[in-house]
Scaffold this motif. Structure first.
Motif, short mmCIF file in Angstrom:
data_model
loop_
_atom_site.label_atom_id
_atom_site.label_comp_id
_atom_site.label_asym_id
_atom_site.label_seq_id
_atom_site.Cartn_x
_atom_site.Cartn_y
_atom_site.Cartn_z
N GLU A 1 -3.88 -6.52 24.36
CA GLU A 1 -2.59 -6.51 23.66
C GLU A 1 -2.80 -6.39 22.15
O GLU A 1 -1.87 -6.60 21.38
CB GLU A 1 -1.80 -7.76 24.01
CG GLU A 1 -1.40 -7.79 25.47
CD GLU A 1 -0.53 -8.98 25.83
OE1 GLU A 1 0.02 -9.62 24.92
OE2 GLU A 1 -0.41 -9.26 27.02
N ILE A 2 -3.99 -6.02 21.74
CA ILE A 2 -4.31 -5.90 20.32
C ILE A 2 -3.71 -4.61 19.76
O ILE A 2 -3.85 -3.55 20.35
CB ILE A 2 -5.83 -5.89 20.11
CG1 ILE A 2 -6.46 -7.19 20.64
CG2 ILE A 2 -6.18 -5.67 18.64
CD1 ILE A 2 -7.97 -7.14 20.71
N ILE A 3 -3.06 -4.72 18.62
CA ILE A 3 -2.49 -3.56 17.95
C ILE A 3 -3.46 -3.14 16.84
O ILE A 3 -3.67 -3.89 15.88
CB ILE A 3 -1.11 -3.88 17.36
CG1 ILE A 3 -0.15 -4.27 18.49
CG2 ILE A 3 -0.58 -2.71 16.53
CD1 ILE A 3 1.16 -4.84 18.01
N PRO A 4 -4.07 -1.95 16.96
CA PRO A 4 -5.00 -1.51 15.92
C PRO A 4 -4.27 -0.85 14.75
O PRO A 4 -3.33 -0.09 14.93
CB PRO A 4 -5.88 -0.49 16.65
CG PRO A 4 -5.00 0.08 17.70
CD PRO A 4 -4.08 -1.05 18.11
N ILE A 5 -4.72 -1.19 13.56
CA ILE A 5 -4.27 -0.52 12.33
C ILE A 5 -5.53 0.12 11.76
O ILE A 5 -6.46 -0.58 11.37
CB ILE A 5 -3.66 -1.52 11.34
CG1 ILE A 5 -2.47 -2.23 11.99
CG2 ILE A 5 -3.28 -0.82 10.04
CD1 ILE A 5 -1.96 -3.41 11.21
N SER A 6 -5.57 1.44 11.77
CA SER A 6 -6.80 2.15 11.40
C SER A 6 -6.68 2.80 10.03
O SER A 6 -5.65 3.38 9.70
CB SER A 6 -7.12 3.22 12.43
OG SER A 6 -7.31 2.65 13.69
N ILE A 7 -7.75 2.71 9.28
CA ILE A 7 -7.90 3.42 8.02
C ILE A 7 -9.04 4.39 8.26
O ILE A 7 -10.16 3.98 8.55
CB ILE A 7 -8.24 2.45 6.87
CG1 ILE A 7 -7.15 1.40 6.74
CG2 ILE A 7 -8.47 3.22 5.57
CD1 ILE A 7 -7.52 0.22 5.89
N SER A 8 -8.74 5.69 8.17
CA SER A 8 -9.76 6.67 8.53
C SER A 8 -9.49 8.01 7.86
O SER A 8 -8.35 8.34 7.56
CB SER A 8 -9.78 6.86 10.04
OG SER A 8 -10.76 7.80 10.41
N HIS A 9 -10.56 8.76 7.67
CA HIS A 9 -10.43 10.13 7.17
C HIS A 9 -10.56 11.15 8.29
O HIS A 9 -10.39 12.33 8.07
CB HIS A 9 -11.49 10.40 6.10
CG HIS A 9 -12.89 10.41 6.66
ND1 HIS A 9 -13.58 9.25 6.92
CD2 HIS A 9 -13.69 11.43 7.02
CE1 HIS A 9 -14.77 9.57 7.42
NE2 HIS A 9 -14.87 10.88 7.50
N ARG A 10 -10.85 10.67 9.51
CA ARG A 10 -11.07 11.57 10.64
C ARG A 10 -9.74 11.93 11.31
O ARG A 10 -9.00 11.05 11.76
CB ARG A 10 -11.97 10.90 11.66
CG ARG A 10 -13.37 10.68 11.13
CD ARG A 10 -14.20 9.90 12.10
NE ARG A 10 -14.63 10.77 13.19
CZ ARG A 10 -15.51 10.39 14.09
NH1 ARG A 10 -16.05 9.18 14.04
NH2 ARG A 10 -15.88 11.21 15.04
N PRO A 11 -9.44 13.22 11.43
CA PRO A 11 -8.19 13.63 12.09
C PRO A 11 -8.11 13.21 13.56
O PRO A 11 -7.02 13.01 14.09
CB PRO A 11 -8.19 15.16 11.97
CG PRO A 11 -9.25 15.49 10.97
CD PRO A 11 -10.18 14.33 10.90
N SER A 12 -9.25 13.06 14.21
CA SER A 12 -9.24 12.71 15.64
C SER A 12 -8.65 11.33 15.91
O SER A 12 -8.22 11.04 17.02
CB SER A 12 -10.67 12.77 16.19
OG SER A 12 -11.51 11.87 15.49
#
Length: 72
Positions: free
Chosen positions: A39-50
């Motif tokens: 049930e974890i909600i990820p908040i991602s910081i990324s430069h990868r379009p994938s």
């Protein structure tokens, strides 16, 4: 917090700052598949379009100090 601890003692949200930058696409997908089984909600910081396909929305922070929200 490393992934093993996160999966053993989950929290509501996790901020992943370039968490997949050293992973290939297959392992990136595997990481997010594991998170989706919790049930974890990820908040991602990324430069990868994938990474977009692993989220339901994107928040772009613009140089002007403004932001732009878009569903993915």
């Amino acid at each position: 917090m490393d992934l093993a601890r996160l999966l053993l003692k989950p929290t509501k949200y996790v901020i992943l700052d370039e968490a997949t930058s050293a992973l290939d696409i297959q392992n990136e997908t595997h990481l997010y598949t594991l998170l989706q089984q919790t049930e974890i909600i990820p908040i991602s910081i990324s430069h990868r379009p994938s990474i977009k396909r692993q989220h339901s929305c994107t928040l772009h922070l613009l140089e002007s100090g403004r932001w732009q929200y878009e569903p993915t």
